[in-house]
Motif scaffolding. Structure first.
Motif, PDB file in Angstrom:
ATOM      1  N   THR A 317       0.803  -1.222   0.000  1.00  0.00           N
ATOM      2  CA  THR A 317       0.000   0.000   0.000  1.00  0.00           C
ATOM      3  C   THR A 317       0.832   1.265   0.000  1.00  0.00           C
ATOM      4  O   THR A 317       0.529   2.229  -0.710  1.00  0.00           O
ATOM      5  CB  THR A 317      -0.946  -0.012   1.211  1.00  0.00           C
ATOM      6  OG1 THR A 317      -1.740  -1.211   1.176  1.00  0.00           O
ATOM      7  CG2 THR A 317      -1.868   1.194   1.198  1.00  0.00           C
ATOM      8  N   ASP A 318       1.899   1.279   0.781  1.00  0.00           N
ATOM      9  CA  ASP A 318       2.695   2.501   0.902  1.00  0.00           C
ATOM     10  C   ASP A 318       3.966   2.514   0.063  1.00  0.00           C
ATOM     11  O   ASP A 318       4.473   3.582  -0.269  1.00  0.00           O
ATOM     12  CB  ASP A 318       3.078   2.741   2.368  1.00  0.00           C
ATOM     13  CG  ASP A 318       1.902   3.196   3.207  1.00  0.00           C
ATOM     14  OD1 ASP A 318       0.842   3.467   2.624  1.00  0.00           O
ATOM     15  OD2 ASP A 318       2.038   3.275   4.439  1.00  0.00           O
ATOM     16  N   GLY A 355      -6.621  -5.400   4.582  1.00  0.00           N
ATOM     17  CA  GLY A 355      -5.977  -4.121   4.317  1.00  0.00           C
ATOM     18  C   GLY A 355      -4.794  -3.879   5.234  1.00  0.00           C
ATOM     19  O   GLY A 355      -3.775  -3.317   4.819  1.00  0.00           O
ATOM     20  N   ARG A 359      -0.690  -3.528   4.264  1.00  0.00           N
ATOM     21  CA  ARG A 359       0.049  -2.317   4.608  1.00  0.00           C
ATOM     22  C   ARG A 359       1.171  -2.591   5.610  1.00  0.00           C
ATOM     23  O   ARG A 359       1.949  -1.703   5.926  1.00  0.00           O
ATOM     24  CB  ARG A 359      -0.900  -1.260   5.180  1.00  0.00           C
ATOM     25  CG  ARG A 359      -0.294   0.141   5.148  1.00  0.00           C
ATOM     26  CD  ARG A 359      -1.134   1.170   5.840  1.00  0.00           C
ATOM     27  NE  ARG A 359      -0.491   2.483   5.726  1.00  0.00           N
ATOM     28  CZ  ARG A 359      -0.732   3.512   6.514  1.00  0.00           C
ATOM     29  NH1 ARG A 359      -1.619   3.412   7.483  1.00  0.00           N
ATOM     30  NH2 ARG A 359      -0.096   4.657   6.345  1.00  0.00           N
ATOM     31  N   GLY A 400      -2.718   5.863  -5.478  1.00  0.00           N
ATOM     32  CA  GLY A 400      -3.035   4.859  -4.484  1.00  0.00           C
ATOM     33  C   GLY A 400      -2.975   3.452  -5.042  1.00  0.00           C
ATOM     34  O   GLY A 400      -2.660   3.226  -6.221  1.00  0.00           O
ATOM     35  N   SER A 402      -5.116  -0.235  -5.310  1.00  0.00           N
ATOM     36  CA  SER A 402      -6.376  -0.970  -5.170  1.00  0.00           C
ATOM     37  C   SER A 402      -6.100  -2.451  -5.381  1.00  0.00           C
ATOM     38  O   SER A 402      -5.128  -2.828  -6.047  1.00  0.00           O
ATOM     39  CB  SER A 402      -7.419  -0.475  -6.176  1.00  0.00           C
ATOM     40  OG  SER A 402      -6.944  -0.637  -7.512  1.00  0.00           O
ATOM     41  N   TYR A 403      -6.937  -3.289  -4.805  1.00  0.00           N
ATOM     42  CA  TYR A 403      -6.754  -4.740  -4.889  1.00  0.00           C
ATOM     43  C   TYR A 403      -7.979  -5.318  -5.573  1.00  0.00           C
ATOM     44  O   TYR A 403      -9.104  -5.210  -5.089  1.00  0.00           O
ATOM     45  CB  TYR A 403      -6.562  -5.319  -3.481  1.00  0.00           C
ATOM     46  CG  TYR A 403      -5.352  -4.738  -2.794  1.00  0.00           C
ATOM     47  CD1 TYR A 403      -5.473  -3.601  -1.978  1.00  0.00           C
ATOM     48  CD2 TYR A 403      -4.102  -5.283  -2.971  1.00  0.00           C
ATOM     49  CE1 TYR A 403      -4.366  -3.046  -1.374  1.00  0.00           C
ATOM     50  CE2 TYR A 403      -2.979  -4.735  -2.351  1.00  0.00           C
ATOM     51  CZ  TYR A 403      -3.114  -3.617  -1.567  1.00  0.00           C
ATOM     52  OH  TYR A 403      -2.013  -3.061  -0.963  1.00  0.00           O
TER      53      TYR A 403
END
Length: 404
Positions: A317-318, A355, A359, A400, A402-403
């Motif tokens: 994510t990051d 999530g 992350r 960003g 997305s999954y």
């Protein structure tokens, strides 16, 4: 801090036969003497300006910042564990980076670039975090040095640089030469895997500062890349492909949360990992994969690599967005790679939301390459016994991850 292990002759003797002269690694080693004479305060503005477009996008560098605030955790509310519950606040780390960026604009990439003639020196530093706690509990000390090297060289190779040398810092309350030798041998192993030299280090004895039998580690790597060969992500475009290179396990991030999960599960490190043939301790202590030779080989032989992200703290994510130009993001294909049993156990035992997993952990992918479509075909088709590669997503409009 580049003294030869603080004069600890025993340690020097145990590694001296495994360290190669720098001249055999880098023919331009004579230029490295400039590191001793160049005033970094005078030159840093030049280097940051030269790569301002790269660094300005990469201000989300994650620092492991412990949260000491007393808040009601999600576990207390009856939900699954989070990294913040375990004492690590990624958002606080991101905020710190924003403040640092105001004082030193441009800091935040996976590695720092310093101009040297027609090349850039690329530097990185890191540690292995609370994975050390498990090393103390399991007694596995001969691979933790591999983790230390990996965390730095994997960062600097994201720019396409070849690691030149590595420095380490070993601190303990009372020097146990036999234990320290095991750790240093792991560092030497990591340097051999990344084809760089263990140039020196520092051993610090600090009585009463660490618990008896415990130690701390940090490492520092420097590499080199031609200015016209730097991989900086600026040419990434919609439709480019994300290629994932598999990890060996948790690597060296997220262990504060892992240790909370172990406590909650009631398992010991000697118990078998559910769904696997190894113990929980063996799975968690698997050394971090060093991707240097694999990544440089892909860049040289397959081409088309536009950006590279090392998946560490912050997970997919990051870390993936750090290599993208503004306005672009990633769509990750779920179930497009093999998620290792250790991650499945962590999620189930800790009741951790998906999530949060994405992350916090690498989820089985330790390095992500952003490549054009033609290169993606070559990289995946050429995968063999030497390496594996998965097509795990694509670049899309909008920032960003997305999954899907």
């Amino acid at each position: 801090m580049t003294m030869a292990y603080g004069g600890k002759i025993e340690l020097l003797q145990c590694i001296s036969n495994t360290v190669k002269p720098l001249s055999k690694i880098c023919p331009c080693n004579s230029n490295l003497s400039l590191l001793k004479s160049v005033c970094f305060q005078e030159k840093i503005g030049t280097s940051l300006t030269a790569f301002g477009h790269l660094c300005a996008r990469n201000t989300s560098k994650i620092y492991a910042v412990s949260s000491t605030s007393e808040v009601q955790t999600t576990e207390e509310k009856g939900k699954g564990l989070t990294y913040k519950d375990a004492g690590v606040d990624i958002d606080a780390g991101s905020e710190l980076v924003k403040r640092i960026a105001k004082m030193a604009p441009g800091i935040g990439g996976f590695g720092g670039l310093f101009p040297l003639g027609n090349s850039f020196l690329v530097a990185g530093t890191d540690g292995v975090g609370t994975k050390l706690k498990l090393a103390f509990e399991t007694g596995i000390h001969d691979t933790i040095g591999i983790d230390l090297v990996a965390m730095s060289v994997n960062d600097i190779v994201t720019s396409g640089s070849k690691p030149l040398f590595f420095l380490d810092y070993f601190a303990t309350s009372r020097l146990d030469v036999d234990l320290a030798e095991k750790v240093i041998r792991g560092i030497v192993n990591g340097c051999q895997q990344s084809d760089c030299v263990l140039l020196g280090g520092e051993t610090a004895e600090m009585p009463d500062f660490y618990a008896d039998g415990e130690y701390d580690l940090s490492g520092f790597a420097v590499g080199i890349v031609d200015k016209d060969s730097v991989i900086d992500g600026k040419n990434i475009a919609v439709g480019d492909v994300l290629i994932g290179l598999p990890s060996s396990g948790v690597h060296s991030n997220g262990f504060s949360l892992v240790r909370r999960v172990i406590e909650k599960s009631g398992l010991s490190l000697k118990d078998k990992l559910p769904g696997d043939s190894v113990t929980l301790g063996e799975a968690l202590m698997a050394p971090t994969v060093i991707y240097v030779k694999q990544v440089l080989d892909i860049i040289k032989k397959r081409g088309g690599v536009k950006g590279i992200a090392h998946i560490t703290g912050g997970g997919f994510t990051d870390n993936i967005p750090r290599v993208f130009p503004k306005g672009l993001g990633a769509a990750i294909y779920k179930d497009s790679w093999n998620v290792l049993p250790v991650f499945k156990w962590i999620q189930e035992a800790g009741e951790i939301e998906e999530g949060e997993m994405m992350r916090t952990f690498n989820m089985g992918i330790g390095m992500v390459l952003v490549v054009d479509k033609e290169a993606a075909i070559r990289i995946v088709d050429d995968a063999n016994d030497t390496y594996s590669a998965y097509r795990i997503g694509e670049v899309v409009s909008g920032e960003g991850v997305s999954y899907v």
